[in-house]
Design a protein around this motif. Structure first.
Motif, PDB file in Angstrom:
ATOM      1  N   ASN A  66      38.835  46.089  45.769  1.00  0.00           N
ATOM      2  CA  ASN A  66      38.215  47.246  45.096  1.00  0.00           C
ATOM      3  C   ASN A  66      36.983  47.780  45.808  1.00  0.00           C
ATOM      4  O   ASN A  66      35.985  48.129  45.169  1.00  0.00           O
ATOM      5  N   PRO A  67      37.001  47.898  47.141  1.00  0.00           N
ATOM      6  CA  PRO A  67      35.834  48.467  47.819  1.00  0.00           C
ATOM      7  C   PRO A  67      35.604  49.930  47.457  1.00  0.00           C
ATOM      8  O   PRO A  67      34.482  50.426  47.575  1.00  0.00           O
ATOM      9  N   GLU A  68      36.668  50.625  47.032  1.00  0.00           N
ATOM     10  CA  GLU A  68      36.534  52.025  46.658  1.00  0.00           C
ATOM     11  C   GLU A  68      35.622  52.200  45.448  1.00  0.00           C
ATOM     12  O   GLU A  68      35.034  53.266  45.249  1.00  0.00           O
ATOM     13  N   TYR A  69      35.479  51.128  44.657  1.00  0.00           N
ATOM     14  CA  TYR A  69      34.586  51.193  43.491  1.00  0.00           C
ATOM     15  C   TYR A  69      33.329  50.359  43.709  1.00  0.00           C
ATOM     16  O   TYR A  69      32.222  50.801  43.401  1.00  0.00           O
ATOM     17  N   CYS A  98      30.326  46.196  39.439  1.00  0.00           N
ATOM     18  CA  CYS A  98      30.691  44.936  40.112  1.00  0.00           C
ATOM     19  C   CYS A  98      29.505  43.974  40.207  1.00  0.00           C
ATOM     20  O   CYS A  98      29.346  43.252  41.207  1.00  0.00           O
ATOM     21  N   ARG A  99      28.688  43.967  39.179  1.00  0.00           N
ATOM     22  CA  ARG A  99      27.583  43.013  39.080  1.00  0.00           C
ATOM     23  C   ARG A  99      27.477  42.531  37.632  1.00  0.00           C
ATOM     24  O   ARG A  99      27.830  43.232  36.704  1.00  0.00           O
ATOM     25  N   PHE A 100      26.983  41.292  37.477  1.00  0.00           N
ATOM     26  CA  PHE A 100      26.639  40.787  36.156  1.00  0.00           C
ATOM     27  C   PHE A 100      25.204  41.200  35.860  1.00  0.00           C
ATOM     28  O   PHE A 100      24.295  40.931  36.649  1.00  0.00           O
ATOM     29  N   VAL A 101      24.996  41.848  34.721  1.00  0.00           N
ATOM     30  CA  VAL A 101      23.678  42.352  34.352  1.00  0.00           C
ATOM     31  C   VAL A 101      23.330  41.867  32.945  1.00  0.00           C
ATOM     32  O   VAL A 101      24.090  42.125  32.000  1.00  0.00           O
ATOM     33  N   PRO A 102      22.192  41.147  32.794  1.00  0.00           N
ATOM     34  CA  PRO A 102      21.242  40.683  33.818  1.00  0.00           C
ATOM     35  C   PRO A 102      21.846  39.574  34.693  1.00  0.00           C
ATOM     36  O   PRO A 102      22.824  38.930  34.306  1.00  0.00           O
ATOM     37  N   THR A 162      37.818  37.062  41.321  1.00  0.00           N
ATOM     38  CA  THR A 162      38.407  38.189  42.041  1.00  0.00           C
ATOM     39  C   THR A 162      37.415  38.789  43.024  1.00  0.00           C
ATOM     40  O   THR A 162      37.734  39.043  44.184  1.00  0.00           O
ATOM     41  N   HIS A 163      36.186  39.001  42.534  1.00  0.00           N
ATOM     42  CA  HIS A 163      35.113  39.537  43.376  1.00  0.00           C
ATOM     43  C   HIS A 163      34.094  38.413  43.544  1.00  0.00           C
ATOM     44  O   HIS A 163      33.178  38.262  42.727  1.00  0.00           O
ATOM     45  N   THR A 164      34.270  37.607  44.565  1.00  0.00           N
ATOM     46  CA  THR A 164      33.539  36.339  44.680  1.00  0.00           C
ATOM     47  C   THR A 164      32.044  36.511  44.897  1.00  0.00           C
ATOM     48  O   THR A 164      31.290  35.554  44.750  1.00  0.00           O
ATOM     49  N   PHE A 165      31.593  37.705  45.256  1.00  0.00           N
ATOM     50  CA  PHE A 165      30.160  37.949  45.429  1.00  0.00           C
ATOM     51  C   PHE A 165      29.451  38.103  44.092  1.00  0.00           C
ATOM     52  O   PHE A 165      28.220  38.078  44.033  1.00  0.00           O
TER      53      PHE A 165
END
Length: 243
Positions: free
Chosen positions: A60-63, A110-114, A174-177
């Motif tokens: 999903n680099p497009e997003y 594509c981040r956990f917030v906080p 899925t998005h390991t970062f």
């Protein structure tokens, strides 16, 4: 046969006592706190700022974008204040009322917030996926999987109890970062430092306590001692060196 029965009984008693100790350790009683004190301060880093490493986005680099930087070290360049440090006061078995509200974690861009949240054992946390793509939420406690569940876009929120004291490390397989952490405290006397490295813990029964300082970039939990006085703010500011 008699010796075997005695041996089994001894094991049972040891297990019973061990469980009992855990329950006592994590027990907390809400009482009115009169003339409570406060502890506040700034957690800052000494020395050169650590560099957050980039990760190439394969799915999903497009997003999500082509490159995402980790969020381990968020440092204010002006005062070197460190964000996302958890300060917790240990050993308070009776004190202020716990809020009991769930702590919320959102998936956004594509981040956990906080990136770091904290809650008290016995409460709960809730995860929401605000992105238009599929994620999963995988939490571990001491490397043991606690929860591993898919979270579709616009799907139902995931709500789970905070049933054990410790640090829940979470990531998206899925998005390991994508990484985050939930610090689960034994009582409501905790705080997470803000973007300036500041924190405040209030309504503390007067007394002497041990304070724990946790951050995901530290190899171990740091400890300090603090004396809390009635109706006074005690400053506990700490300069830390990464080890």
């Amino acid at each position: 046969m008699k010796r075997y029965s005695i041996f089994i009984l001894m094991i049972f008693l040891l297990l019973f006592l061990s469980v009992g100790e855990v329950q006592i350790l994590h027990a907390y009683t809400e009482i009115p706190v009169e003339n409570g004190g406060e502890v506040s301060g700034t957690i800052s880093l000494k020395g050169a700022f650590p560099v957050n490493q980039p990760a190439k986005v394969l799915i999903n680099p497009e997003y999500c974008g082509n490159t995402v930087y980790e969020e381990t070290y968020v440092v204010n360049p002006q005062n070197k204040g460190l964000e996302n440090v958890v300060i917790s006061i240990e050993g308070i078995e009776k004190g202020k009322k716990a809020e009991g509200l769930p702590v919320y974690l959102e998936i956004m861009k594509c981040r956990f917030v906080p990136h770091v949240i904290a809650g008290m054992v016995g409460s709960s946390y809730e995860v929401r996926n605000m992105d238009p793509i599929m994620h999963n939420y995988h939490t571990r406690l001491n490397e043991k999987t606690i929860l591993n569940v898919a979270i579709p876009p616009q799907g139902k929120n995931i709500k789970k109890p905070l049933s054990q004291v410790g640090v829940l490390n979470a990531n998206c397989d899925t998005h390991t970062f994508m990484k985050s952490a939930i610090f689960v405290a034994e009582n409501p006397y905790f705080a997470v430092t803000d973007k300036n490295g500041h924190y405040t813990i209030s309504n503390i029964p007067p007394g002497k306590y041990r304070v724990k300082i946790w951050h995901e970039g530290f190899l171990s939990i740091r400890e300090r001692e603090v004396a809390v006085s009635s109706n006074k703010n005690t400053i506990l500011s700490i300069d830390l060196v990464l080890q």
